[in-house]
Enzyme design. Sequence first.
Site, PDB file in Angstrom:
ATOM      1  N   LYS A   1       0.826  -1.208   0.000  1.00  0.00           N
ATOM      2  CA  LYS A   1       0.000   0.000   0.000  1.00  0.00           C
ATOM      3  C   LYS A   1       0.863   1.262   0.000  1.00  0.00           C
ATOM      4  O   LYS A   1       0.645   2.187  -0.770  1.00  0.00           O
ATOM      5  CB  LYS A   1      -0.947  -0.003   1.203  1.00  0.00           C
ATOM      6  CG  LYS A   1      -1.896   1.190   1.232  1.00  0.00           C
ATOM      7  CD  LYS A   1      -2.773   1.188   2.479  1.00  0.00           C
ATOM      8  CE  LYS A   1      -3.759   0.068   2.472  1.00  0.00           C
ATOM      9  NZ  LYS A   1      -4.731   0.161   3.604  1.00  0.00           N
TER      10      LYS A   1
ATOM     11  N   GLU B   1      10.186  -5.814   3.633  1.00  0.00           N
ATOM     12  CA  GLU B   1      10.393  -7.094   2.963  1.00  0.00           C
ATOM     13  C   GLU B   1       9.975  -7.022   1.495  1.00  0.00           C
ATOM     14  O   GLU B   1      10.685  -7.503   0.602  1.00  0.00           O
ATOM     15  CB  GLU B   1       9.588  -8.192   3.673  1.00  0.00           C
ATOM     16  CG  GLU B   1      10.012  -8.448   5.108  1.00  0.00           C
ATOM     17  CD  GLU B   1       9.237  -7.619   6.110  1.00  0.00           C
ATOM     18  OE1 GLU B   1       9.239  -7.981   7.292  1.00  0.00           O
ATOM     19  OE2 GLU B   1       8.620  -6.596   5.710  1.00  0.00           O
TER      20      GLU B   1
ATOM     21  N   GLY C   1      -4.986  -5.332   5.659  1.00  0.00           N
ATOM     22  CA  GLY C   1      -4.256  -6.257   4.802  1.00  0.00           C
ATOM     23  C   GLY C   1      -4.817  -7.662   4.809  1.00  0.00           C
ATOM     24  O   GLY C   1      -4.956  -8.314   3.766  1.00  0.00           O
ATOM     25  N   ARG C   2      -5.189  -8.163   5.985  1.00  0.00           N
ATOM     26  CA  ARG C   2      -5.692  -9.541   6.079  1.00  0.00           C
ATOM     27  C   ARG C   2      -7.118  -9.665   5.564  1.00  0.00           C
ATOM     28  O   ARG C   2      -7.646 -10.784   5.501  1.00  0.00           O
ATOM     29  CB  ARG C   2      -5.588 -10.024   7.519  1.00  0.00           C
ATOM     30  CG  ARG C   2      -6.297  -9.154   8.545  1.00  0.00           C
ATOM     31  CD  ARG C   2      -5.873  -9.525   9.970  1.00  0.00           C
ATOM     32  NE  ARG C   2      -6.422  -8.651  10.981  1.00  0.00           N
ATOM     33  CZ  ARG C   2      -5.896  -7.478  11.325  1.00  0.00           C
ATOM     34  NH1 ARG C   2      -4.806  -7.044  10.705  1.00  0.00           N
ATOM     35  NH2 ARG C   2      -6.432  -6.748  12.288  1.00  0.00           N
TER      36      ARG C   2
ATOM     37  N   GLU D   1      -3.969 -12.208  14.054  1.00  0.00           N
ATOM     38  CA  GLU D   1      -3.621 -10.794  13.955  1.00  0.00           C
ATOM     39  C   GLU D   1      -4.823  -9.924  14.314  1.00  0.00           C
ATOM     40  O   GLU D   1      -4.667  -8.812  14.815  1.00  0.00           O
ATOM     41  CB  GLU D   1      -3.117 -10.460  12.548  1.00  0.00           C
ATOM     42  CG  GLU D   1      -2.442  -9.091  12.446  1.00  0.00           C
ATOM     43  CD  GLU D   1      -1.715  -8.891  11.145  1.00  0.00           C
ATOM     44  OE1 GLU D   1      -0.509  -9.231  11.073  1.00  0.00           O
ATOM     45  OE2 GLU D   1      -2.330  -8.384  10.187  1.00  0.00           O
TER      46      GLU D   1
ATOM     47  N   HIS E   1      -2.318 -38.664   9.952  1.00  0.00           N
ATOM     48  CA  HIS E   1      -1.099 -39.432  10.182  1.00  0.00           C
ATOM     49  C   HIS E   1      -0.003 -38.547  10.762  1.00  0.00           C
ATOM     50  O   HIS E   1       1.179 -38.875  10.663  1.00  0.00           O
ATOM     51  CB  HIS E   1      -0.647 -40.081   8.875  1.00  0.00           C
ATOM     52  CG  HIS E   1      -1.625 -41.092   8.368  1.00  0.00           C
ATOM     53  ND1 HIS E   1      -1.522 -42.434   8.673  1.00  0.00           N
ATOM     54  CD2 HIS E   1      -2.742 -40.947   7.619  1.00  0.00           C
ATOM     55  CE1 HIS E   1      -2.542 -43.074   8.105  1.00  0.00           C
ATOM     56  NE2 HIS E   1      -3.296 -42.201   7.461  1.00  0.00           N
TER      57      HIS E   1
ATOM     58  N   LYS F   1       9.385  -4.663  13.787  1.00  0.00           N
ATOM     59  CA  LYS F   1       9.807  -4.043  12.527  1.00  0.00           C
ATOM     60  C   LYS F   1      10.719  -2.849  12.782  1.00  0.00           C
ATOM     61  O   LYS F   1      11.733  -2.661  12.103  1.00  0.00           O
ATOM     62  CB  LYS F   1       8.574  -3.623  11.727  1.00  0.00           C
ATOM     63  CG  LYS F   1       7.779  -4.786  11.168  1.00  0.00           C
ATOM     64  CD  LYS F   1       6.376  -4.398  10.756  1.00  0.00           C
ATOM     65  CE  LYS F   1       6.349  -3.352   9.670  1.00  0.00           C
ATOM     66  NZ  LYS F   1       4.967  -3.088   9.210  1.00  0.00           N
TER      67      LYS F   1
END
Length: 544
Positions: free
Chosen positions: A211, A217, A272-273, A358, A389, A509
């Site tokens: 954004k 990153e 964002g999520r 979050e 399993h 961050k």
Amino acid sequence: MPDPIKTPLRQRPAWQQLTAHHDQIRARTLRELFDRDPERGRRLTREACGVYLDFSKNRITDETLGLLLELAQQSGLRERIDAMFNGEKINITEDRAVLHVALRAPSSQRILVDDIDVVPGVHEVLTRMAEFADKIRDGSWRGHTGRSIKNIVNIGIGGSDLGPVMAYEALRHYSQRELTFRFVSNVDGTDFAEATRDLDPAETLFIISSKTFTTLETMTNAHTARDWCLRTLKDEAAIARHFVAVSTNADAVSAFGIDVMNMFGFWDWVGGRYSMDSAIGLSTMIAIGPDAFGDLLAGFHDMDEHFRAAPFAENLPVIMGLLTVWYSDFFDAQTQAVLPYDQYLKRFPAYLQQLTMESNGKHVTLTGAQVDYDTSPIYWGEPGTNGQHSFYQLIHQGTRLIPADFIGFLHSLNPLGNHHDLLTANVFAQTEALAFGKTPEQVRAEGTPDWLVPHRVFEGNRPSNTLLVDRLTPHALGVLVALYEHSVFVQGTVWSINSFDQWGVELGKVLAKTVADELESTDEPQLAHDSSTNALIRRYRAAR
């Protein structure tokens, strides 16, 4: 009704009644509940938007459900739902509206933020996305050398990655197979190196999703991608043909070399999520096409309308959200398993981890008071039958109570022999085994020696939901994601927390930027961290 923000959760009458009620029923078993009510497996079900929810295998009675629904009322859930859909700024710590529902609203709907209808802007972006996606899909968008695009690499992190990669994997059946899709999020150089190792820059398009166009990153990977392209294509003008942006920072996008006409924006009222159905979903639209993307949005919207309008007693997100509160705060359940029995949904649990934790991993209420109850459980899972399993042993016979959501489909997208019958049989069998287990008497009746009996007993009484859908389509995926989005909202409302900020990701961050400067400094830095961090920095610098 008292103001739910001012009335602490433990002081709400329904909470106090639930506390007493839990003391009365916590020892009751699912075996007992089913024996007393032969119709329980039919009664405790709901259906909406193509999802059949069986919640009968939960440790609840009709009284439990009634008290949980009353708790929702006393927590102001109806008012909070209305406030969200009306564009009120319910994200109070950032003074923002919360309007992911606007991203999938039909063009005829009006949703106002600060007296401005945001729906036309949403559809303007969707139209531009569709035009661009069609050009990539039909080969008319050409790279710098005149060749068509065959590879799409989405670079983002958090919601700018988890949503797109989950949606691509979930809807791969519907994707244009001539196109290759890769996703890069980790700042670890291995992620980028492996994603691009076999790609040709002349046929590769990068979607840079940030954004602000400053995310550390994402921009580190974006500049690496830029250098990777230019090593082969040599010409700075190539960037405009091989990069597009999902951003709102036109100046930074232009400075990078991307034509701002190929910048697709979104809004500060989209977290964002909650953004996979915004321009962040550009890679999804390219993969499955604008029409199928429209079906995805329609699925979201159908569940939005169900959540907004359905009575709480019939409301799927309300029921699922309240059950999470019930187990987290009354049974001390620390985790929630999500177990999709469809290989295409292999990234769905990872997507839900961000959506849930979050959102509701908060330790203070909306008023800033410390909570004195548990908020979000830890969400985790794997697709069946692989998980059976792996970790199901813990769910069946471990010491921790782990509520589980089983997601199954009535029809397979890839019917092969009796595969789907076996897969679905495992869904039903696992929920049955978790609920009812196997008693010592049943184990002995099988001829088991007495010394071995305790090892083979399943105590049962392990709760689960079963969600059945006809088949995994774009519409169905939209319904499922919106179902969990709104379940998270219900939980946050009851807990009186802000599900729409994420201050907890900021401190690390900020510190990482300081540490990175110290790691890369050519001069010996003056370290002012704790003794552990200082020693780690010095050890790394020595190794360089």
